[in-house]
Design an enzyme around this catalytic site. Structure first.
Site, short mmCIF file in Angstrom:
data_model
loop_
_atom_site.label_atom_id
_atom_site.label_comp_id
_atom_site.label_asym_id
_atom_site.label_seq_id
_atom_site.Cartn_x
_atom_site.Cartn_y
_atom_site.Cartn_z
N GLU A 169 56.67 1.41 50.94
CA GLU A 169 55.34 0.84 51.07
C GLU A 169 54.29 1.94 51.04
O GLU A 169 54.57 3.10 51.33
CB GLU A 169 55.23 0.04 52.37
N ARG A 236 41.10 -5.49 45.09
CA ARG A 236 41.58 -6.15 43.88
C ARG A 236 41.13 -7.60 43.81
O ARG A 236 40.95 -8.16 42.73
CB ARG A 236 43.10 -6.05 43.77
#
Length: 393
Positions: A169, A236
């Protein structure tokens, strides 16, 4: 009184014979030098018959000489030392045992594929904690151990055993480990400065078959995005909201109410000309399966992530489209529409497939690469002083 001449002659002959017998009987044998490269014991001698053999070209006949005064045979010459055949380290190194403390996110992976996948031999992976004391290294997946740090710090550890901090991650989605200082020896991660580098995927030289067999899949969609993790605060999401006002995007996943099964996931991506490979956070080297999946499936990824220069360290420059190359989301949308109308320009994004192929990484690579690291650097002492500080940089 004088003896007759006949008797004198007979007496002389007898004396000569007797003298000859005495000479032969007391004649001393001839000592010779030892046979070359043979070890003879002291006082070993050879008759003239043997000496004659020594002068011959075929010196080996000396071993068959039956007139050696003593029956002791010469010691055979020592064989010439043979040059040792080189054996690769991977073939002669001892087995290495890797213990997986907890399966990453509860997902098991293959424990016997290191040689088949990566040509890493003599690597054994186990989940059996009963072999803890025998394990050369223990893999700890960060997201699965952060609530158990107190117990881990109390766990006795063999002095030569390596504890591997394993994580894929990004730093923004990785918990800091309380008491993680001085606890781990090695790091296994997508970051290039990790001890054991395990990216989400790799672009590799293509085989002849891979070069010739590739064909761009049939496309019936222009732009696609499969997403379940949706938070309005993510950068995003804001970009997508504006971008989707200028071009049609086929949305899939939990957020769009169109759940996708495993098989459908790959079918959908390959059926789209462009796929939105928008990372959930932006960090150096953080280039995930969101990019490598479309690359492997014959689709052009449109990326949000680290700068283009970082992508180009790992991917061919024209294999992807970076949003930073456009001043606005509308400009990007217009460019994709332009490529949709010009097939030749669109296909230029696949020229790299004549030489290379993308491969998606597998979870077991962390364990296999740990074996590889230990084989190359197993004697080196190593302690990671503060893994939290390193990863948050």
């Amino acid at each position: 009184m004088m003896l007759p001449s006949k008797h004198i002659l007979i007496a002389c002959i007898l004396l000569l014979c007797f003298g000859a017998m005495i000479y032969v009987y007391y004649k001393q044998p001839m000592n010779i030098l030892p046979y070359p490269d043979a070890k003879w014991t002291t006082h070993d001698v050879c008759t003239e018959a043997c000496l004659d053999i020594l002068t011959k070209e075929n010196q080996a006949q000396i071993l068959n000489c039956s007139t050696v005064e003593k029956s002791v045979q010469p010691t055979a010459p020592a064989p010439a030392p043979q040059q040792k055949k080189h054996v690769p380290m991977s073939d002669r190194a001892p087995d290495i045992l890797i213990l997986v403390w907890l399966w990453p996110f509860g997902e098991r992976f293959s424990m016997d594929s290191c040689e088949a996948l990566y040509n890493i031999k003599n690597c054994h992976i186990t989940e059996d904690r009963g072999q803890y004391d025998k394990a050369d290294a223990v893999l700890f997946h960060v997201r699965d151990i952060f609530n158990d740090m107190e117990n881990l710090r109390k766990l006795p550890r063999p002095p030569e055993q390596r504890w591997v901090w394993m994580n894929s991650e990004s730093p923004g989605w990785t918990p800091k480990l309380a008491g993680g200082e001085d606890l781990f020896n090695l790091t296994s991660n997508y970051k290039r400065d990790a001890d054991i580098w395990v990216p989400y995927g790799r672009v590799m030289k293509a085989t002849e078959e891979e070069r010739t067999s590739f064909k761009i899949p049939q496309k019936d969609k222009l732009v696609c995005w499969i997403v379940s993790h949706w938070e309005d605060k993510l950068w995003r999401v804001g970009y997508f909201n504006e971008f989707s006002q200028h071009i049609k995007v086929e949305g899939y996943g939990q957020h769009f109410g169109r759940k996708v099964s495993g098989d459908d996931y790959f079918k959908i991506i390959s059926s789209c000309k462009f796929y939105l490979s928008f990372e959930n956070s932006i960090y150096k080297d953080y280039i995930t399966e969101k990019v490598y999946n479309p690359l492997t499936l014959g689709t052009v990824p449109v990326v949000i992530g680290p700068p283009r220069s970082n992508y180009e360290e790992y991917l061919p420059a024209h294999s992807f489209i970076h949003i930073n190359d456009f001043s606005t989301p509308k400009e990007l949308a217009d460019y994709l529409i332009h490529l949709d109308k010009n097939q030749a320009l669109y296909e230029e994004h696949f020229h790299w497939r004549k030489y290379f192929v993308a491969k998606l990484g597998l979870a077991e690579e962390h364990a296999c690469r740990t074996c590889e690291y230990l084989r190359s650097n197993g004697m080196n002492y190593r302690v990671f002083k503060d893994v939290n500080a390193w990863y948050s940089d």
